[in-house]
Scaffold this active site. Structure first.
Site, short mmCIF file in Angstrom:
data_model
loop_
_atom_site.label_atom_id
_atom_site.label_comp_id
_atom_site.label_asym_id
_atom_site.label_seq_id
_atom_site.Cartn_x
_atom_site.Cartn_y
_atom_site.Cartn_z
N LYS A 22 0.85 -1.21 0.00
CA LYS A 22 0.00 0.00 0.00
C LYS A 22 0.88 1.24 0.00
CE LYS A 22 -1.74 1.58 4.02
NZ LYS A 22 -1.41 2.97 4.32
N ASN A 23 1.91 1.23 0.85
CA ASN A 23 2.72 2.44 1.04
C ASN A 23 3.76 2.65 -0.04
OD1 ASN A 23 1.14 3.01 3.19
ND2 ASN A 23 2.62 2.36 4.74
N ARG A 93 -4.39 10.28 4.63
CA ARG A 93 -3.19 11.12 4.84
C ARG A 93 -2.37 11.17 3.55
NH1 ARG A 93 0.48 14.28 7.83
NH2 ARG A 93 2.57 13.69 7.17
N CYS A 117 -5.11 11.59 12.30
CA CYS A 117 -6.05 10.50 12.56
C CYS A 117 -5.75 9.97 13.96
CB CYS A 117 -5.94 9.42 11.52
SG CYS A 117 -4.46 8.46 11.70
N ARG A 122 -0.08 14.41 12.88
CA ARG A 122 0.33 14.22 11.48
C ARG A 122 0.46 15.55 10.73
NH1 ARG A 122 -1.43 8.76 9.62
NH2 ARG A 122 0.53 8.83 8.51
N ASP A 305 4.26 0.37 12.14
CA ASP A 305 3.03 -0.19 11.57
C ASP A 305 2.80 -1.63 12.01
OD1 ASP A 305 3.22 1.55 8.37
OD2 ASP A 305 2.66 2.20 10.38
N ILE A 327 7.54 6.80 17.16
CA ILE A 327 7.28 7.51 15.91
C ILE A 327 6.03 8.40 16.00
CG2 ILE A 327 6.86 7.25 13.42
CD1 ILE A 327 9.62 6.24 14.27
N ARG A 397 -8.82 -0.36 4.35
CA ARG A 397 -7.90 0.64 3.78
C ARG A 397 -6.54 0.03 3.49
NH1 ARG A 397 -6.78 5.13 7.53
NH2 ARG A 397 -5.39 5.58 5.81
#
Ligand code: EPZ
Length: 422
Positions: A22-23, A93, A117, A122, A305, A327, A397
């Protein structure tokens, strides 16, 4: 709203596979704003955030086609709009990733401040500072920002902290800027390198990705290319942790073990035996599950994550563990829900102390963000009885076909529209 209904405990067994990252897909989709039509991207994951990004780019004027093998082709690479609709921008984001390419190729963009979020504020100050250092004018307008430049100029950018999408925006801003750009204290995540590989195939001149510093020599424009998205290391890590928690034995195909070294170390400390090959990793967790203390770090450290997923694993491990989240300032939203399932977790600021318990109990739980949802699914796989996970739009998502993948490994998990808990 749909729910996921999970009955536990189960023991995961069998083979599964990992989708495209995804990223990595999100910045590469944004980078298609810089490329010529005819560009082809293989391995696009079927995820809500990805369809949102494609919708956002299509609203601007880009035209894509996607085939049944999830390969995307850029059919038209141009924009007729310089300001995407607020609802799409605020839905994730990653919308901020259009900033660099839009200003680089089309000279300007007006974008809503992406919402914070559940995991933190962020902010995007590092993105905006970088753009102004490259000659852009940055004008705040209520909760939007207008960024413009007739032509971006190369600069030396020293990031005060490592930012993944900030690094990605800088790279996309610099590839067609006037002159040389040097980016220092950059993010070293594999998804940054995948974006660089994609841009190099289109003619960009980029060196140093994966190290502390990236150098980019601006070129006039980019062409087209064919590229395959790297496998999703966070999905792979989530599946491996699920196997460890359920004392299972699974094989994960189509993954990139090189990207998971810090995760493998923790799983072996937890008592798992791993068989790592070129593109697969097999895990066997028939022994005692030991707790592992972790501190999340930028790559190649333990990924933030996977913090929630490791916490779920520690909740049923045999002993005490400590998790420190360095983080994001608010990434413990899953703790309350895990405690409702019987987990013994106490919080002190950004540190959590977990006392492993014999077993968790199934109940109705609510997801708050993407990775918290994953942690609750993993906990429900181990819990005694039925769990109902609400607000599962979060999980959609970032995980494609999660219930199919886990069912194929022996889990009792099904999606229900408006499931009523009796
Ligand atoms: C990326 O988010 C990922 N998202 C996140 O994955 C991931 O958790 C995060 O990197 C850290 O690895 C995508 O790649 C789409 P950052 P990003 O900028 O880029 C602060 C998931 O679950 N910061 O690296 O937004 C920030 O607040 C998601 O897949 C500023 O202060 O994260 C954070 O504390 C969640 N100012 C730290 O830096 C800025 O301008 C790192 O954030 C930018 C960031």
């Amino acid at each position: 709203m749909h729910q996921l209904v999970i009955n536990g405990p189960c023991q995961l067994k069998g083979e599964t596979w990992v989708s495209g990252s995804k990223n990595s897909a999100l910045p590469i989709l944004a980078a298609t704003l810089l490329c010529e039509k005819g560009t082809i991207v293989h391995g696009i994951p079927h995820l809500k955030d990805v369809t949102s990004m494609i919708s956002l780019l299509s609203t601007l004027g880009m035209v894509y086609s996607i085939d049944d093998k999830l390969s995307l082709t850029v059919e038209k690479s141009n924009v007729t709009l310089l300001s995407p609709p607020s609802d799409l921008v605020k839905s994730m984001r990653a919308s901020i990733l259009i900033l660099g390419p839009m200003v680089s190729r089309f000279g300007e963009v007006t974008i809503d401040m992406p919402g914070g979020c559940a995991i933190g504020a962020r902010p995007i100050n590092l993105h905006l500072d970088m753009m102004s250092k490259m000659g852009a004018s940055v004008v705040m307008m209520d909760d939007k920002v207008h960024v413009s430049a007739p032509k971006l100029t190369g600069a030396i950018i020293n990031f005060e902290k490592q930012t993944v999408t900030g690094t990605e925006n800088a790279i996309m801003a610099a590839v067609c800027a006037e002159g040389k750009t040097v980016l220092n204290n950059v993010a070293k995540e594999p998804e940054v390198s995948d974006l660089c590989d994609f841009l190099r195939k289109c003619g960009a001149k980029i060196t140093g990705d994966g190290t502390e510093s990236i150098t980019i020599d601006g070129v006039d424009c980019l062409g087209s290319c064919e590229h395959r998205i790297v496998p999703d290391r966070i999905e792979a890590g989530t599946l491996l942790i699920a196997a460890a928690m359920t004392k299972g034995t699974i094989k994960v195909n189509d993954c990139e073990p090189m990207h998971l070294q810090s995760v493998f170390k923790l799983l072996e400390q937890a008592g798992a035996s791993l068989d790592i090959k070129d593109k697969t990793v097999a895990i066997d967790m028939t022994g005692d599950l030991k707790p592992v203390s972790i501190t999340t770090e930028v790559y190649p450290g333990v990924p933030t994550d996977l913090q929630a997923q490791f916490m779920a694993m520690n909740a049923v491990a045999n002993g005490q563990s400590l998790i420190e989240e360095t983080i994001f300032e608010n990434r413990f939203k899953h703790v309350g829900e895990l405690k409702r399932m019987g987990a013994d977790i106490s919080l002190q600021g950004n540190k959590a102390t977990i006392e492993g318990v014999e077993k968790l109990k199934g109940c109705v739980v609510k997801a708050t963000d993407l990775r918290a949802s994953a942690a609750l699914i993993l906990a429900a796989l181990c819990a005694e009885g039925e769990s109902v996970l609400e607000s599962i739009h979060h999980i959609d998502r970032g995980y494609s076909n999660i219930e199919e993948k886990l069912s194929a490994l022996g889990a009792s998990i099904r999606r229900h529209p408006n499931y009523m808990v009796l």
